[in-house]
Design a protein around this motif. Sequence first.
Motif, PDB file in Angstrom:
ATOM      1  N   GLY A  86       6.234 -20.050  -5.538  1.00  0.00           N
ATOM      2  CA  GLY A  86       6.856 -18.888  -6.167  1.00  0.00           C
ATOM      3  C   GLY A  86       5.928 -17.686  -6.193  1.00  0.00           C
ATOM      4  N   VAL A  87       4.651 -17.931  -6.505  1.00  0.00           N
ATOM      5  CA  VAL A  87       3.668 -16.841  -6.539  1.00  0.00           C
ATOM      6  C   VAL A  87       3.478 -16.260  -5.138  1.00  0.00           C
ATOM      7  CG1 VAL A  87       1.214 -16.304  -6.896  1.00  0.00           C
ATOM      8  CG2 VAL A  87       2.472 -17.635  -8.609  1.00  0.00           C
ATOM      9  N   VAL A  88       3.302 -17.126  -4.141  1.00  0.00           N
ATOM     10  CA  VAL A  88       3.079 -16.651  -2.769  1.00  0.00           C
ATOM     11  C   VAL A  88       4.301 -15.888  -2.264  1.00  0.00           C
ATOM     12  CG1 VAL A  88       2.723 -17.376  -0.367  1.00  0.00           C
ATOM     13  CG2 VAL A  88       1.318 -18.355  -2.192  1.00  0.00           C
ATOM     14  N   HIS A  89       5.498 -16.432  -2.478  1.00  0.00           N
ATOM     15  CA  HIS A  89       6.699 -15.716  -2.036  1.00  0.00           C
ATOM     16  C   HIS A  89       6.834 -14.374  -2.755  1.00  0.00           C
ATOM     17  CE1 HIS A  89       8.052 -19.526  -0.196  1.00  0.00           C
ATOM     18  NE2 HIS A  89       8.674 -18.701   0.627  1.00  0.00           N
ATOM     19  N   GLY A  90       6.573 -14.356  -4.050  1.00  0.00           N
ATOM     20  CA  GLY A  90       6.634 -13.101  -4.787  1.00  0.00           C
ATOM     21  C   GLY A  90       5.654 -12.069  -4.248  1.00  0.00           C
ATOM     22  N   LEU A  91       4.436 -12.514  -3.960  1.00  0.00           N
ATOM     23  CA  LEU A  91       3.435 -11.594  -3.400  1.00  0.00           C
ATOM     24  C   LEU A  91       3.809 -11.143  -1.996  1.00  0.00           C
ATOM     25  CD1 LEU A  91       0.142 -13.259  -4.682  1.00  0.00           C
ATOM     26  CD2 LEU A  91       1.119 -11.069  -5.420  1.00  0.00           C
ATOM     27  N   LEU A  92       4.384 -12.046  -1.193  1.00  0.00           N
ATOM     28  CA  LEU A  92       4.839 -11.653   0.147  1.00  0.00           C
ATOM     29  C   LEU A  92       5.895 -10.556   0.047  1.00  0.00           C
ATOM     30  CD1 LEU A  92       5.042 -15.110   1.944  1.00  0.00           C
ATOM     31  CD2 LEU A  92       3.628 -13.167   2.652  1.00  0.00           C
ATOM     32  N   TYR A  93       6.882 -10.751  -0.825  1.00  0.00           N
ATOM     33  CA  TYR A  93       7.934  -9.738  -0.984  1.00  0.00           C
ATOM     34  C   TYR A  93       7.346  -8.430  -1.516  1.00  0.00           C
ATOM     35  CZ  TYR A  93      11.382 -13.442  -0.235  1.00  0.00           C
ATOM     36  OH  TYR A  93      12.124 -14.466   0.307  1.00  0.00           O
ATOM     37  N   LEU A  94       6.448  -8.520  -2.479  1.00  0.00           N
ATOM     38  CA  LEU A  94       5.810  -7.322  -3.019  1.00  0.00           C
ATOM     39  C   LEU A  94       5.065  -6.567  -1.920  1.00  0.00           C
ATOM     40  CD1 LEU A  94       4.985  -5.569  -5.473  1.00  0.00           C
ATOM     41  CD2 LEU A  94       2.995  -7.072  -5.714  1.00  0.00           C
ATOM     42  N   LEU A  95       4.293  -7.291  -1.126  1.00  0.00           N
ATOM     43  CA  LEU A  95       3.516  -6.640  -0.067  1.00  0.00           C
ATOM     44  C   LEU A  95       4.396  -6.117   1.060  1.00  0.00           C
ATOM     45  CD1 LEU A  95       0.367  -8.914  -0.064  1.00  0.00           C
ATOM     46  CD2 LEU A  95       0.469  -6.476  -0.636  1.00  0.00           C
ATOM     47  N   MET A  96       5.544  -6.759   1.306  1.00  0.00           N
ATOM     48  CA  MET A  96       6.473  -6.222   2.311  1.00  0.00           C
ATOM     49  C   MET A  96       7.041  -4.888   1.858  1.00  0.00           C
ATOM     50  SD  MET A  96       8.579  -9.369   3.998  1.00  0.00           S
ATOM     51  CE  MET A  96       8.587 -10.610   2.708  1.00  0.00           C
ATOM     52  N   CYS A  97       6.969  -4.602   0.589  1.00  0.00           N
ATOM     53  CA  CYS A  97       7.373  -3.309   0.043  1.00  0.00           C
ATOM     54  C   CYS A  97       6.175  -2.350  -0.002  1.00  0.00           C
ATOM     55  CB  CYS A  97       7.953  -3.509  -1.356  1.00  0.00           C
ATOM     56  SG  CYS A  97       8.505  -2.004  -2.147  1.00  0.00           S
ATOM     57  N   VAL A  98       5.061  -2.821  -0.528  1.00  0.00           N
ATOM     58  CA  VAL A  98       3.897  -1.962  -0.760  1.00  0.00           C
ATOM     59  C   VAL A  98       3.253  -1.487   0.546  1.00  0.00           C
ATOM     60  CG1 VAL A  98       1.538  -1.948  -1.694  1.00  0.00           C
ATOM     61  CG2 VAL A  98       3.428  -2.871  -3.056  1.00  0.00           C
ATOM     62  N   VAL A  99       3.089  -2.379   1.516  1.00  0.00           N
ATOM     63  CA  VAL A  99       2.392  -2.011   2.761  1.00  0.00           C
ATOM     64  C   VAL A  99       3.067  -0.818   3.446  1.00  0.00           C
ATOM     65  CG1 VAL A  99       1.789  -2.793   5.093  1.00  0.00           C
ATOM     66  CG2 VAL A  99       1.276  -4.247   3.118  1.00  0.00           C
ATOM     67  N   PRO A 100       4.387  -0.866   3.707  1.00  0.00           N
ATOM     68  CA  PRO A 100       4.993   0.299   4.358  1.00  0.00           C
ATOM     69  C   PRO A 100       4.972   1.560   3.483  1.00  0.00           C
ATOM     70  CG  PRO A 100       6.523  -1.573   4.365  1.00  0.00           C
ATOM     71  CD  PRO A 100       5.327  -1.972   3.565  1.00  0.00           C
ATOM     72  N   LEU A 101       5.129   1.386   2.164  1.00  0.00           N
ATOM     73  CA  LEU A 101       5.101   2.560   1.296  1.00  0.00           C
ATOM     74  C   LEU A 101       3.724   3.220   1.295  1.00  0.00           C
ATOM     75  CD1 LEU A 101       7.293   1.473  -1.755  1.00  0.00           C
ATOM     76  CD2 LEU A 101       7.832   3.166   0.012  1.00  0.00           C
ATOM     77  N   VAL A 102       2.677   2.429   1.262  1.00  0.00           N
ATOM     78  CA  VAL A 102       1.319   2.996   1.298  1.00  0.00           C
ATOM     79  C   VAL A 102       1.068   3.647   2.663  1.00  0.00           C
ATOM     80  CG1 VAL A 102      -1.156   2.451   1.193  1.00  0.00           C
ATOM     81  CG2 VAL A 102       0.411   1.453  -0.472  1.00  0.00           C
ATOM     82  N   GLY A 103       1.581   3.030   3.731  1.00  0.00           N
ATOM     83  CA  GLY A 103       1.469   3.651   5.053  1.00  0.00           C
ATOM     84  C   GLY A 103       2.193   4.982   5.115  1.00  0.00           C
ATOM     85  N   TRP A 104       3.381   5.039   4.540  1.00  0.00           N
ATOM     86  CA  TRP A 104       4.169   6.280   4.493  1.00  0.00           C
ATOM     87  C   TRP A 104       3.430   7.335   3.666  1.00  0.00           C
ATOM     88  CZ3 TRP A 104       9.939   6.068   2.516  1.00  0.00           C
ATOM     89  CH2 TRP A 104      10.540   7.319   2.681  1.00  0.00           C
ATOM     90  N   LEU A 105       2.886   6.914   2.518  1.00  0.00           N
ATOM     91  CA  LEU A 105       2.084   7.835   1.703  1.00  0.00           C
ATOM     92  C   LEU A 105       0.893   8.362   2.498  1.00  0.00           C
ATOM     93  CD1 LEU A 105       2.176   5.889  -1.673  1.00  0.00           C
ATOM     94  CD2 LEU A 105       2.925   8.276  -1.364  1.00  0.00           C
ATOM     95  N   HIS A 106       0.231   7.467   3.240  1.00  0.00           N
ATOM     96  CA  HIS A 106      -0.918   7.884   4.055  1.00  0.00           C
ATOM     97  C   HIS A 106      -0.495   8.912   5.096  1.00  0.00           C
ATOM     98  CE1 HIS A 106      -3.363   7.471   7.771  1.00  0.00           C
ATOM     99  NE2 HIS A 106      -4.292   7.831   6.901  1.00  0.00           N
TER     100      HIS A 106
END
Length: 178
Positions: A86-106
């Motif tokens: 559950g923790v790993v899946h939650g972090l995977l989903y979180l990072l699938m959101c955060v990574v592109p957003l941080v890239g877009w911000l960059h």
Amino acid sequence: MRSPPHYGWGLIALHWLTLGLIAAAAFIGWWLDGMPLSPLKLQLYAWHKWLGLLVLSLLPLRLLLRALDPLDQGAELTPWEARLSGVVHGLLYLLMCVVPLVGWLHSSAAGFSVVWFGVLPLPDLVGKDAALAAILRQAHAATVASLLALVALHALAALYHRHVRRDAVLARMLPSRR
């Protein structure tokens, strides 16, 4: 012999499509790192952004299908494995959101607008700011590294279940051969 329960075909397809998109975006990002400025580099940057935003745009559908899928995700797991999963899946989903957003911000902070698939201009999320762009570049690299590490952990866990535990955890995410 009865085949093990499987996730629905939509969730299976999105799982493997997302893996392919993440792998392609990571490879392109790695390739870009030392490349001199050229038309090819600019095109690869565009593709890299398109892939990341595609991962982000598919995430709500993935989450919806996961929530609606009747398969008991923890049926073959021990309690600690179920919690870790559950923790790993939650972090995977979180990072699938955060990574592109941080890239877009960059991209925004670096002064490069994002035009998704070359036709849909997306708004800049922040104004041009070189200092912020440098911080966001490092944050993007760190979140990408975290995402790739979790993907590797996820794959190793699936292989562990397949080859050591010999249960159907991996099989339920593979297309059924019925």
